[in-house]
Write an enzyme that holds these catalytic residues in place. Structure first.
Site, mmCIF file in Angstrom:
data_model
loop_
_atom_site.group_PDB
_atom_site.id
_atom_site.type_symbol
_atom_site.label_atom_id
_atom_site.label_comp_id
_atom_site.label_asym_id
_atom_site.label_seq_id
_atom_site.Cartn_x
_atom_site.Cartn_y
_atom_site.Cartn_z
ATOM 1 N N ARG A 236 113.856 20.594 69.876
ATOM 2 C CA ARG A 236 114.763 20.569 71.023
ATOM 3 C C ARG A 236 116.208 20.544 70.548
ATOM 4 N NH1 ARG A 236 111.556 22.251 73.435
ATOM 5 N NH2 ARG A 236 110.660 21.767 75.455
ATOM 6 N N GLU A 265 121.026 26.210 76.786
ATOM 7 C CA GLU A 265 120.317 27.479 76.569
ATOM 8 C C GLU A 265 120.506 28.400 77.764
ATOM 9 O OE1 GLU A 265 116.265 26.606 75.423
ATOM 10 O OE2 GLU A 265 116.911 25.606 73.597
ATOM 11 N N HIS A 283 114.847 30.436 71.607
ATOM 12 C CA HIS A 283 113.743 29.548 72.036
ATOM 13 C C HIS A 283 112.419 30.323 72.106
ATOM 14 C CE1 HIS A 283 112.859 25.612 74.445
ATOM 15 N NE2 HIS A 283 111.779 26.015 73.787
#
Ligand SMILES: O=C(O)C(=O)COP(=O)(O)O
Length: 377
Positions: A236, A265, A283
């Site tokens: 994370r 993000e 991601h």
């Protein structure tokens, strides 16, 4: 255990089609709506008993409080940091993840970044595309014989360890829950973070994001590391403090970073992504066909099992967030009651007790009576 009535479910992200199919086959009406604004979601959520998300939907307290019938928030994936689990717990809404569906994919991407960092593969590929043939610039180092520090020894940390051992890396690590005698069986020697930092050539983090892990790698911990340490974050954004990382890259205290996740993000500040020693992905840890199929199927089956009053898997409550890594919480139906089974904990510390208290509370609101708690490693 009384069956829970779940008639309508909203899927707010791109989840494998098998999820919708399984839910529909079990008589649940499914609506898929992606890229909703917060206001759209607040307006929409009123009509549903269940919500299925990945990491992009921010299930904030506003959203949860606007939901009139919501009983379940299903996370087709691992991290639940995009869900306000506190607010859900208070309303008696079960938050459920799929704890193992994307373990292998996240571990494989971590290993890919470790290997890419050692040999500058992305930089060399970009240089070739620019028409260059630069063999000197990309002199690498072997992984063989180097020390890999793994912070967070849950499922993903374990898979990373065993894979990188096959490259001849020595694996050391830290986890507040998984006991050292367990990690020793898969070749990871545990030690305190203070002992770990100065030994590592590479560090990879595999913890959830929570107050105790935010900024785990910061100016102070970078200063304790070997000069030129390379770091990977496929967990994370924020576990490695982004400003501290940039400072460490600029001073060469950090020799390179592989980043799959960011505090924001997509990231608005591109200073890290643009740094020549940073390789990054948007991601993608769970973005494989296999992981998505597993997570989509797991969350659908877990919801169906819950509706049928069969069992409850991956249930999470607010107190879980005080942990270094998530224990696996499962439940089993025993007659009309419910038994909680916990994997990964062998002691009933005060913190563990509070996990159960919260889970029992949520289950109680939903009409379950907990009769037994079993713990296994
Ligand atoms: O499962 C997780 O925790 C992930 O980070 C994967 O996120 P995603 O489902 O790809 O948005």
């Amino acid at each position: 255990m009384a069956p829970i009535s779940i008639k309508r479910i909203l899927i707010s992200e791109s989840v494998d089609p098998c999820c919708k199919k399984i839910l529909q086959e079990n008589g649940i009406q499914v609506t898929e709506k992606q890229n909703m604004s917060k206001d759209d979601l607040i307006a929409e959520i009123k009509d549903y008993d269940g919500l299925v998300v990945r990491s992009a939907t921010k299930v904030t307290a506003d959203v949860i409080n606007a939901a009139l019938n919501l009983k379940i928030i299903g996370r087709a994936g691992t991290g639940v940091d995009n869900v306000d689990v506190d607010a859900a717990t208070i309303k008696g809404i079960i938050v459920m993840n799929t704890p193992s569906g994307n373990t292998i994919s996240a571990a494989e991407l971590t290993c890919t970044l470790l290997m890419s960092l050692s040999r500058y593969v992305p930089q060399a590929a970009m240089s070739m595309k620019a028409g260059n043939w630069d063999r000197k610039k990309f002199m690498g180092t072997e992984l063989y014989g180097k020390i890999l520090g793994i912070v967070g020894l849950g499922r993903i940390g374990k898979e990373v360890a065993t894979r990188m051992q096959s490259f001849g890396m020595k694996t050391i690590g830290y986890d507040p829950i998984t006991p050292p005698e367990v990690t020793a069986t898969w070749g990871v020697e545990q030690m305190s973070l203070e002992q770990l930092w100065p030994q590592c050539d590479y560090i990879t983090v595999h913890t959830p994001l929570m107050p105790s892990t935010a900024g785990l790698l910061n100016d102070t911990s970078f200063a304790k590391c070997k000069k030129g340490v390379k770091v990977v974050n496929c967990a994370r954004g924020g576990i490695i403090d982004e400003d501290a990382l940039l400072r460490a890259l600029e001073s060469r205290q950090c020799g390179g970073a592989g980043l799959d996740v960011f505090v924001e993000e997509p990231p608005k500040n591109h200073a890290l992504v643009n740094h020549p020693n940073v390789i990054s992905c948007p991601h993608l840890g769970a973005s494989t066909k296999e992981a998505q199929a597993r997570c989509g199927q797991d969350i659908a089956l877990q919801i169906v099992d819950m509706v049928m009053g069969k069992s409850l898997v991956g249930a999470t409550t607010r107190k879980m967030l005080s942990y270094g890594s998530f224990p696996t919480m499962q439940t089993e139906k025993v007659g009309h009651n419910i038994k909680i089974i916990t994997l990964g904990i062998n002691t009933l510390s005060n913190e563990n007790v509070s996990i159960y208290t919260d889970l029992v509370l949520v289950l109680h609101v939903q009409g379950y009576k907990v009769i037994e708690v079993d713990m296994y490693i």
